[in-house]
Design a protein around this motif. Structure first.
Motif, PDB file in Angstrom:
ATOM      1  N   LEU A  53       0.824  -1.206   0.000  1.00  0.00           N
ATOM      2  CA  LEU A  53       0.000   0.000   0.000  1.00  0.00           C
ATOM      3  C   LEU A  53       0.860   1.258   0.000  1.00  0.00           C
ATOM      4  N   ASP A  54       1.973   1.221   0.741  1.00  0.00           N
ATOM      5  CA  ASP A  54       2.882   2.372   0.736  1.00  0.00           C
ATOM      6  C   ASP A  54       3.496   2.581  -0.637  1.00  0.00           C
ATOM      7  N   ARG A  55       3.900   1.479  -1.297  1.00  0.00           N
ATOM      8  CA  ARG A  55       4.471   1.603  -2.643  1.00  0.00           C
ATOM      9  C   ARG A  55       3.447   2.174  -3.615  1.00  0.00           C
ATOM     10  N   GLU A  56       2.195   1.695  -3.522  1.00  0.00           N
ATOM     11  CA  GLU A  56       1.150   2.204  -4.408  1.00  0.00           C
ATOM     12  C   GLU A  56       0.881   3.688  -4.152  1.00  0.00           C
ATOM     13  N   ARG A  57       0.910   4.087  -2.878  1.00  0.00           N
ATOM     14  CA  ARG A  57       0.676   5.493  -2.548  1.00  0.00           C
ATOM     15  C   ARG A  57       1.797   6.369  -3.110  1.00  0.00           C
ATOM     16  N   VAL A  58       3.035   5.932  -2.962  1.00  0.00           N
ATOM     17  CA  VAL A  58       4.175   6.691  -3.488  1.00  0.00           C
ATOM     18  C   VAL A  58       4.078   6.778  -5.007  1.00  0.00           C
ATOM     19  N   GLN A  59       3.684   5.687  -5.636  1.00  0.00           N
ATOM     20  CA  GLN A  59       3.559   5.691  -7.093  1.00  0.00           C
ATOM     21  C   GLN A  59       2.459   6.659  -7.534  1.00  0.00           C
ATOM     22  N   ARG A  60       1.326   6.657  -6.844  1.00  0.00           N
ATOM     23  CA  ARG A  60       0.238   7.588  -7.174  1.00  0.00           C
ATOM     24  C   ARG A  60       0.694   9.036  -7.006  1.00  0.00           C
ATOM     25  N   GLU A  61       1.406   9.312  -5.892  1.00  0.00           N
ATOM     26  CA  GLU A  61       1.881  10.676  -5.663  1.00  0.00           C
ATOM     27  C   GLU A  61       2.864  11.094  -6.760  1.00  0.00           C
ATOM     28  N   ALA A  62       3.725  10.170  -7.207  1.00  0.00           N
ATOM     29  CA  ALA A  62       4.669  10.490  -8.287  1.00  0.00           C
ATOM     30  C   ALA A  62       3.920  10.763  -9.584  1.00  0.00           C
ATOM     31  N   GLU A  63       2.876   9.974  -9.857  1.00  0.00           N
ATOM     32  CA  GLU A  63       2.089  10.196 -11.075  1.00  0.00           C
ATOM     33  C   GLU A  63       1.406  11.555 -11.037  1.00  0.00           C
ATOM     34  N   TRP A  64       0.853  11.915  -9.870  1.00  0.00           N
ATOM     35  CA  TRP A  64       0.200  13.221  -9.745  1.00  0.00           C
ATOM     36  C   TRP A  64       1.222  14.349  -9.909  1.00  0.00           C
ATOM     37  N   ALA A  65       2.418  14.167  -9.352  1.00  0.00           N
ATOM     38  CA  ALA A  65       3.448  15.196  -9.488  1.00  0.00           C
ATOM     39  C   ALA A  65       3.845  15.352 -10.957  1.00  0.00           C
ATOM     40  N   MET A  66       4.028  14.251 -11.665  1.00  0.00           N
ATOM     41  CA  MET A  66       4.386  14.323 -13.083  1.00  0.00           C
ATOM     42  C   MET A  66       3.265  14.968 -13.886  1.00  0.00           C
ATOM     43  N   LEU A  67       2.036  14.651 -13.550  1.00  0.00           N
ATOM     44  CA  LEU A  67       0.901  15.260 -14.244  1.00  0.00           C
ATOM     45  C   LEU A  67       0.882  16.766 -14.000  1.00  0.00           C
ATOM     46  N   GLY A  68       1.136  17.170 -12.755  1.00  0.00           N
ATOM     47  CA  GLY A  68       1.170  18.597 -12.448  1.00  0.00           C
ATOM     48  C   GLY A  68       2.287  19.309 -13.165  1.00  0.00           C
ATOM     49  N   ILE A  69       3.464  18.693 -13.231  1.00  0.00           N
ATOM     50  CA  ILE A  69       4.598  19.289 -13.942  1.00  0.00           C
ATOM     51  C   ILE A  69       4.274  19.383 -15.435  1.00  0.00           C
ATOM     52  N   GLY A  70       3.650  18.337 -15.977  1.00  0.00           N
ATOM     53  CA  GLY A  70       3.282  18.344 -17.406  1.00  0.00           C
ATOM     54  C   GLY A  70       2.272  19.415 -17.712  1.00  0.00           C
ATOM     55  N   LEU A  71       1.274  19.600 -16.844  1.00  0.00           N
ATOM     56  CA  LEU A  71       0.266  20.638 -17.102  1.00  0.00           C
ATOM     57  C   LEU A  71       0.872  22.017 -16.972  1.00  0.00           C
ATOM     58  N   ARG A  72       1.789  22.193 -16.051  1.00  0.00           N
ATOM     59  CA  ARG A  72       2.443  23.488 -15.882  1.00  0.00           C
ATOM     60  C   ARG A  72       3.273  23.820 -17.120  1.00  0.00           C
ATOM     61  N   ALA A  73       3.969  22.814 -17.650  1.00  0.00           N
ATOM     62  CA  ALA A  73       4.788  23.050 -18.843  1.00  0.00           C
ATOM     63  C   ALA A  73       3.913  23.277 -20.071  1.00  0.00           C
ATOM     64  N   TRP A  74       2.744  22.677 -20.106  1.00  0.00           N
ATOM     65  CA  TRP A  74       1.853  22.803 -21.249  1.00  0.00           C
ATOM     66  C   TRP A  74       1.315  24.224 -21.374  1.00  0.00           C
ATOM     67  N   ARG A  75       1.118  24.883 -20.246  1.00  0.00           N
ATOM     68  CA  ARG A  75       0.600  26.264 -20.279  1.00  0.00           C
ATOM     69  C   ARG A  75       1.614  27.125 -20.933  1.00  0.00           C
TER      70      ARG A  75
END
Length: 75
Positions: A53-75
């Protein structure tokens, strides 16, 4: 017709059944035991499940961070 007589239920004529003192005490003790047992019991967790569960949580947080970085760069 007055609203008071419309809203009030008719008198039953018989007093409501009373609960004995011993029943009330037993109910109070039983509820106290239930509440106490729920507060004091610690859930048993499997260490392997916790790690997964901890690994899955870390993976989800990393995916959200990458998504946020991608959306910021897209603007």
């Amino acid at each position: 017709m007055s609203t008071k007589s419309v809203l009030r239920p008719p008198d039953a004529g018989v007093a409501p059944r009373t609960v004995s003192l011993t029943d009330r005490i037993a109910l109070r003790i039983g509820m106290s035991l239930i509440i106490w047992s729920r507060r004091t019991r610690r859930p048993q967790t499997d260490p392997a499940l916790r790690e997964q569960l901890d690994r899955e949580r870390v993976q989800r947080e990393a995916e959200w961070a990458m998504l946020g970085i991608g959306l910021r760069a897209w603007r």
